[in-house]
Design a protein around this motif. Structure first.
Motif, PDB file in Angstrom:
ATOM      1  N   HIS A  95       0.883  -1.113  -0.022  1.00 57.71           N
ATOM      2  CA  HIS A  95      -0.023  -0.175  -0.106  1.00 57.71           C
ATOM      3  C   HIS A  95       0.898   1.132  -0.007  1.00 57.71           C
ATOM      4  CE1 HIS A  95      -3.725   2.067   2.029  1.00 57.71           C
ATOM      5  NE2 HIS A  95      -3.522   2.489   0.705  1.00 57.71           N
ATOM      6  N   TRP A  96       1.920   1.135   0.871  1.00 56.37           N
ATOM      7  CA  TRP A  96       2.892   2.293   0.985  1.00 56.37           C
ATOM      8  C   TRP A  96       3.470   2.690  -0.413  1.00 56.37           C
ATOM      9  CZ3 TRP A  96       8.404   2.318   0.703  1.00 56.37           C
ATOM     10  CH2 TRP A  96       9.023   3.514   1.111  1.00 56.37           C
ATOM     11  N   ILE A  97       3.786   1.517  -1.262  1.00 51.60           N
ATOM     12  CA  ILE A  97       4.665   1.751  -2.492  1.00 51.60           C
ATOM     13  C   ILE A  97       3.497   2.447  -3.507  1.00 51.60           C
ATOM     14  CG2 ILE A  97       5.301   0.422  -4.639  1.00 51.60           C
ATOM     15  CD1 ILE A  97       6.881  -1.514  -2.583  1.00 51.60           C
ATOM     16  N   ALA A  98       2.251   1.711  -3.472  1.00 51.43           N
ATOM     17  CA  ALA A  98       1.213   2.213  -4.295  1.00 51.43           C
ATOM     18  C   ALA A  98       0.929   3.928  -3.878  1.00 51.43           C
ATOM     19  CB  ALA A  98      -0.224   1.547  -3.908  1.00 51.43           C
ATOM     20  N   ILE A  99       0.838   4.150  -2.597  1.00 54.26           N
ATOM     21  CA  ILE A  99       0.645   5.493  -2.324  1.00 54.26           C
ATOM     22  C   ILE A  99       1.623   6.539  -3.060  1.00 54.26           C
ATOM     23  CG2 ILE A  99       0.683   7.204  -0.519  1.00 54.26           C
ATOM     24  CD1 ILE A  99      -1.043   5.586   1.182  1.00 54.26           C
ATOM     25  N   HIS A 100       2.797   5.991  -3.140  1.00 54.97           N
ATOM     26  CA  HIS A 100       3.945   6.918  -3.580  1.00 54.97           C
ATOM     27  C   HIS A 100       3.963   6.642  -5.276  1.00 54.97           C
ATOM     28  CE1 HIS A 100       6.283   8.274  -0.261  1.00 54.97           C
ATOM     29  NE2 HIS A 100       6.048   7.028   0.452  1.00 54.97           N
ATOM     30  N   ASN A 101       2.829   5.916  -5.600  1.00 49.65           N
ATOM     31  CA  ASN A 101       2.835   5.680  -7.130  1.00 49.65           C
ATOM     32  C   ASN A 101       4.048   5.096  -7.888  1.00 49.65           C
ATOM     33  OD1 ASN A 101       1.330   5.362  -9.703  1.00 49.65           O
ATOM     34  ND2 ASN A 101       1.485   7.596 -10.146  1.00 49.65           N
ATOM     35  N   ARG A 102       4.617   4.021  -7.171  1.00 52.88           N
ATOM     36  CA  ARG A 102       5.753   3.544  -7.789  1.00 52.88           C
ATOM     37  C   ARG A 102       5.527   1.904  -8.122  1.00 52.88           C
ATOM     38  NH1 ARG A 102       7.343   7.880  -7.696  1.00 52.88           N
ATOM     39  NH2 ARG A 102       9.236   8.799  -6.669  1.00 52.88           N
ATOM     40  N   LEU A 103       4.245   1.542  -8.382  1.00 56.29           N
ATOM     41  CA  LEU A 103       3.926   0.530  -9.019  1.00 56.29           C
ATOM     42  C   LEU A 103       4.353   0.367 -10.596  1.00 56.29           C
ATOM     43  CD1 LEU A 103       0.734  -0.692  -7.218  1.00 56.29           C
ATOM     44  CD2 LEU A 103       3.117  -1.461  -6.605  1.00 56.29           C
ATOM     45  N   ALA A 104       4.676  -0.583 -11.152  1.00 55.43           N
ATOM     46  CA  ALA A 104       4.882  -0.635 -12.761  1.00 55.43           C
ATOM     47  C   ALA A 104       3.588  -1.007 -13.477  1.00 55.43           C
ATOM     48  CB  ALA A 104       5.791  -1.781 -12.946  1.00 55.43           C
ATOM     49  N   THR A 105       2.636   0.112 -13.194  1.00 57.08           N
ATOM     50  CA  THR A 105       1.465   0.348 -14.020  1.00 57.08           C
ATOM     51  C   THR A 105       1.702   0.684 -15.473  1.00 57.08           C
ATOM     52  OG1 THR A 105       1.337   2.538 -13.040  1.00 57.08           O
ATOM     53  CG2 THR A 105      -0.180   0.662 -12.059  1.00 57.08           C
ATOM     54  N   GLY A 106       0.746   0.150 -16.205  1.00 61.30           N
ATOM     55  CA  GLY A 106       0.660   0.309 -17.550  1.00 61.30           C
ATOM     56  C   GLY A 106       1.238   1.769 -17.882  1.00 61.30           C
ATOM     57  N   ASP A 107       0.730   2.885 -17.372  1.00 65.73           N
ATOM     58  CA  ASP A 107       1.158   4.229 -17.748  1.00 65.73           C
ATOM     59  C   ASP A 107       2.619   4.387 -17.384  1.00 65.73           C
ATOM     60  OD1 ASP A 107       0.487   3.958 -14.986  1.00 65.73           O
ATOM     61  OD2 ASP A 107       0.185   6.330 -14.960  1.00 65.73           O
ATOM     62  N   ARG A 108       3.131   4.203 -16.447  1.00 61.60           N
ATOM     63  CA  ARG A 108       4.599   4.158 -15.972  1.00 61.60           C
ATOM     64  C   ARG A 108       5.342   3.311 -16.633  1.00 61.60           C
ATOM     65  NH1 ARG A 108       6.490   3.212 -10.868  1.00 61.60           N
ATOM     66  NH2 ARG A 108       7.773   5.164 -11.160  1.00 61.60           N
TER      67      ARG A 108
END
Ligand code: ZN
Length: 244
Positions: A95-108
């Motif tokens: 959750h902490w990583i997601a809040i920092h928007n550091r997941l390898a999502t498609g847009d990133r």
């Protein structure tokens, strides 16, 4: 190479000629070095660790070492919504990583490599961003709604920004806060796992089925907290059942 014996070291020390310098400061350094050398002959080597107060002691603590090497940042307003009592560390960290928007999502991923398919694998109707996955996406929003619409009622939301406010909000009773925070973390983690599995060719888990799995998981967590004997959280399971 062998370790020199004390007598060998002593012989080297006595035969070592002291250097004379023109600059006084260098002569002072020579004196300090000589003093230190004489101490070395009488004492065993020991490891000293820098403590938070800057002093060196023969005590090692990982916490102190972390305090010494880390760069301290200002405390964020949402930390209690992540690191709450009875959280599951792997969910909280995720959750902490997601809040920092550091997941390898498609847009990133697309910013790193333009050829990557950035579409959401769960609904195939939108670009995959963090806010879309949690939970603007029709698939994940269905899972989230199955779990939380009963508990949150009028506060229910699928918007990332509002969920962040929700986990900081302490106006509800603490059992509702706990169940909201815990279920949110478990759901985010499971949605991400489902997303990864589908990207690697696995068969899709229907939203209803994933919702049931998570429901069971939250119940199990409530039971395990009861077994820990934390009386404050004893009502979490019945609260959960009441909102099904
Ligand atoms: Zn989607």
């Amino acid at each position: 190479m062998g370790i020199p014996s004390e007598s060998t070291v002593a012989m080297v020390m006595t035969t070592q000629r002291r250097r004379r310098h023109r600059a006084d400061i260098l002569n002072e350094v020579e004196t300090i070095i000589k003093d230190q050398r004489s101490k070395l002959l009488n004492e065993d080597d020991i490891s000293l660790w820098k403590q938070p107060d800057g002093k060196y002691k023969p005590v090692f603590k990982t916490k102190f070492t972390w305090e010494v090497i880390r760069r301290k940042e200002q405390r964020v307003s949402w930390w209690k919504g992540i690191w709450f009592k009875h959280h599951t560390p792997k969910y909280a960290f995720f959750h902490w990583i997601a809040i920092h928007n550091r997941l390898a999502t498609g847009d990133r991923m697309q910013t790193w490599n333009r050829g990557v398919n950035s579409a959401c694998i769960l609904c195939r109707a939108s670009q995959e961003t963090r806010n879309h996955l949690f939970f603007e996406c029709s698939y994940s929003s269905e899972v989230w709604s199955l779990l939380m619409s009963g508990l949150l009622q009028t506060s229910f939301t699928s918007k990332w920004s509002e969920l962040l406010v929700l986990i900081m909000d302490n106006s509800s009773d603490f059992l509702t806060n706990f169940l909201t925070r815990y279920t949110l973390q478990a759901t985010i983690h499971s949605i991400w796992r489902e997303r990864n599995e589908r990207r690697h060719g696995a068969i899709a888990t229907p939203a209803r089925e994933l919702g049931k799995l998570l429901d069971r998981h939250v119940r199990n967590r409530c039971c395990s907290i009861q077994q820990l004997g934390d009386q404050n959280y004893a009502g979490s399971l019945s609260r959960w059942f009441a909102t099904r």
